[in-house]
Design a protein around this motif. Structure first.
Motif, short mmCIF file in Angstrom:
data_model
loop_
_atom_site.label_atom_id
_atom_site.label_comp_id
_atom_site.label_asym_id
_atom_site.label_seq_id
_atom_site.Cartn_x
_atom_site.Cartn_y
_atom_site.Cartn_z
N ALA A 1 13.08 -8.36 -0.13
CA ALA A 1 11.98 -9.02 0.59
C ALA A 1 11.85 -10.48 0.17
CB ALA A 1 10.67 -8.26 0.33
N PHE A 2 11.99 -10.76 -1.13
CA PHE A 2 11.96 -12.15 -1.61
C PHE A 2 13.00 -13.00 -0.89
CE2 PHE A 2 10.10 -11.30 -6.12
CZ PHE A 2 8.82 -11.42 -5.61
N LYS A 3 14.20 -12.47 -0.76
CA LYS A 3 15.31 -13.20 -0.13
C LYS A 3 14.99 -13.56 1.31
CE LYS A 3 18.79 -13.36 -3.16
NZ LYS A 3 19.46 -14.62 -3.57
N THR A 4 14.14 -12.75 1.96
CA THR A 4 13.82 -12.98 3.36
C THR A 4 12.43 -13.62 3.53
OG1 THR A 4 12.96 -10.71 3.58
CG2 THR A 4 15.28 -11.07 4.08
N GLY A 5 11.89 -14.15 2.42
CA GLY A 5 10.64 -14.89 2.49
C GLY A 5 9.38 -14.04 2.50
N LEU A 6 9.49 -12.78 2.10
CA LEU A 6 8.34 -11.88 2.11
C LEU A 6 8.08 -11.35 0.70
CD1 LEU A 6 9.37 -9.85 5.29
CD2 LEU A 6 7.54 -11.56 5.17
N PHE A 7 6.82 -11.01 0.44
CA PHE A 7 6.44 -10.46 -0.86
C PHE A 7 6.02 -9.01 -0.63
CE2 PHE A 7 3.40 -10.94 -4.73
CZ PHE A 7 4.22 -10.10 -5.45
N ASN A 8 6.92 -8.10 -0.93
CA ASN A 8 6.65 -6.68 -0.71
C ASN A 8 5.95 -6.08 -1.92
OD1 ASN A 8 6.67 -4.06 0.27
ND2 ASN A 8 8.73 -3.64 -0.45
N ILE A 9 4.64 -6.18 -1.93
CA ILE A 9 3.86 -5.56 -3.02
C ILE A 9 3.49 -4.13 -2.66
CG2 ILE A 9 1.52 -6.17 -2.30
CD1 ILE A 9 1.05 -7.11 -5.23
N GLY A 10 4.03 -3.65 -1.54
CA GLY A 10 3.75 -2.28 -1.10
C GLY A 10 4.72 -1.26 -1.63
N THR A 11 5.55 -1.65 -2.61
CA THR A 11 6.54 -0.70 -3.15
C THR A 11 5.93 0.59 -3.72
OG1 THR A 11 6.59 -2.14 -5.10
CG2 THR A 11 8.43 -2.31 -3.58
N PRO A 12 4.78 0.54 -4.42
CA PRO A 12 4.23 1.81 -4.93
C PRO A 12 3.90 2.80 -3.82
CG PRO A 12 3.17 -0.06 -6.01
CD PRO A 12 3.96 -0.61 -4.86
N GLY A 13 3.26 2.30 -2.74
CA GLY A 13 2.91 3.18 -1.64
C GLY A 13 4.13 3.70 -0.90
N GLN A 14 5.12 2.83 -0.70
CA GLN A 14 6.36 3.24 -0.04
C GLN A 14 7.10 4.28 -0.88
OE1 GLN A 14 8.07 -0.64 0.17
NE2 GLN A 14 6.50 -1.36 1.60
N MET A 15 7.12 4.08 -2.18
CA MET A 15 7.75 5.03 -3.08
C MET A 15 7.00 6.36 -3.08
SD MET A 15 8.46 4.55 -7.16
CE MET A 15 9.06 5.92 -8.15
N LEU A 16 5.68 6.29 -3.11
CA LEU A 16 4.85 7.49 -3.14
C LEU A 16 5.01 8.30 -1.86
CD1 LEU A 16 2.76 8.79 -5.06
CD2 LEU A 16 0.98 7.59 -3.79
N PHE A 17 4.97 7.61 -0.71
CA PHE A 17 5.08 8.34 0.56
C PHE A 17 6.49 8.88 0.77
CE2 PHE A 17 5.27 8.80 5.22
CZ PHE A 17 4.15 9.60 5.40
#
Length: 362
Positions: free
Chosen positions: A69-85
């Motif tokens: 996400a960093f490489k594409t200009g985004l900050f993916n702070i949703g990793t915990p929820g994505q991992m959990l789901f």
């Protein structure tokens, strides 16, 4: 990972370890003994090496998710929820379907990947369609996943003894295999490490060898420039968050069906947030993420042994990790230090050349 980025990561690690040594001295502990048992705890035998690799595997994938996400200009702070789901989808499939292992395991892994991808698409779509900042929408998705699972696990998959955890997966529905466990003398290492390494190679290939990767990086570098060049910016934002979510979902599948065989409610996976640290230390490079996740795996596994052996609080290892990330994040300071060393080196070289010229002239 570029040469300068590698140097900065190594400097961050060394400065973090130095800060940890000073803290140990202040607290009255011997830093040499502390670090000896910290690294010994993660590497002293095959079982602990296996546990270190297993612990590092979800971190590798969440770090890769954040780095992508960093490489594409985004900050993916949703990793915990994505991992959990993603992990919940895998657990649900593993507890529901009764199929041969060769068919069941791919479905379990794929369901985790798809679950994480779906959880990533939502903030991606909101960003592309309504310009909602991905940090805000990702945090909201984290808590949405948290409360959905808080309700669903006790309702449909309640364990035999505790309402706060799911039923246990049968052995055939987990990623553990006897031959790998035997090699590492009873460790909980599992097939997840191979899936993680394959994911790293795929992301490296996408970013560096495909038109899609070029477009995604172009959007991250300059969104308006990419749009002016005719690239589908909004579509690429959604694709980027979907891929990042899929990686975190795979981390969840590995964590809950490989490193563990149950899912507890009321727990947001720390590996999701720690993925940000892994990505920073790995300089957002797929290859760098492998090494940074393994390093954090050693610290995670070794801190308990350090506490048992020399009574150094395990929280100190967390402080060391936080300090390392602080130094990794202050890239401007690192750049100045590297430039100062290079300038000093070049100056010494020039002085030496001038001295040689004088000797030749005489």
């Amino acid at each position: 990972m570029g040469k300068n980025q590698g140097i900065k990561s190594i400097m961050a690690v060394l400065l973090g370890l130095l800060a940890g040594a000073l803290l140990m001295l202040i607290m009255g502990f011997n830093p040499v003994e502390g670090y000896r048992y910290l690294f010994k705890g993660g590497l002293m035998n095959l079982e602990r090496i296996g546990n270190t690799i297993a612990t590092a595997t979800p971190l590798m994938l969440t770090g890769l998710s954040v780095a992508f996400a960093f490489k594409t200009g985004l900050f993916n702070i949703g990793t915990p929820g994505q991992m959990l789901f993603g992990g919940f989808c895998s657990i649900a499939v593993g507890l529901t379907l009764d199929l041969p292992r060769g068919i069941l395991l791919p479905i379990i892994v794929l369901s985790g990947v798809l679950g994480g991808a779906v959880w990533g698409i939502v903030p991606g779509y909101l960003k592309a369609r309504f310009n909602v900042h991905e940090v805000v929408s990702s945090i909201m998705m984290n808590w949405t996943a948290y409360w959905i699972i808080y309700y669903m696990v006790p309702k449909y998959f309640k364990g035999e003894f505790l309402e706060t955890e799911s039923k246990m997966l049968v052995e055939s529905a987990t990623l553990r295999v006897d031959w790998l466990t035997n090699i590492f003398k009873g460790s909980y290492i599992n097939l997840g490490i191979f899936l993680a390494l394959i994911a790293v190679l795929i992301i490296w290939f996408i970013l560096n060898k495909t038109v899609l990767g070029y477009e995604l990086k172009a959007v991250g570098f300059n969104r308006f420039g990419a749009e002016y060049a005719g690239m589908p910016v909004n579509r690429n934002i959604i694709i980027s968050m979907m891929i990042a979510g899929a990686l975190s979902g795979l981390a969840g599948a590995i964590q809950y069906t490989g490193n563990a065989n149950i899912m507890q409610i009321g727990v947001m996976p720390s590996q999701g947030f720690d993925g940000i640290a892994v990505a920073l230390l790995g300089a957002s490079s797929p290859i760098g993420v492998i090494f940074s996740s393994l390093f954090f795996g050693v610290l995670y596994v070794g801190k308990g042994f350090m506490n048992a052996a020399v009574k150094v609080p395990p929280e100190l290892a967390d402080t060391i990790m936080a300090t390392i990330i602080y130094f990794a994040a202050t890239s401007m300071v690192m750049d100045r230090v590297i430039k100062w060393f290079k300038k000093k080196k070049n100056k010494g070289k020039n002085d030496k050349d001038k001295s040689s010229e004088r000797v030749v002239e005489k």
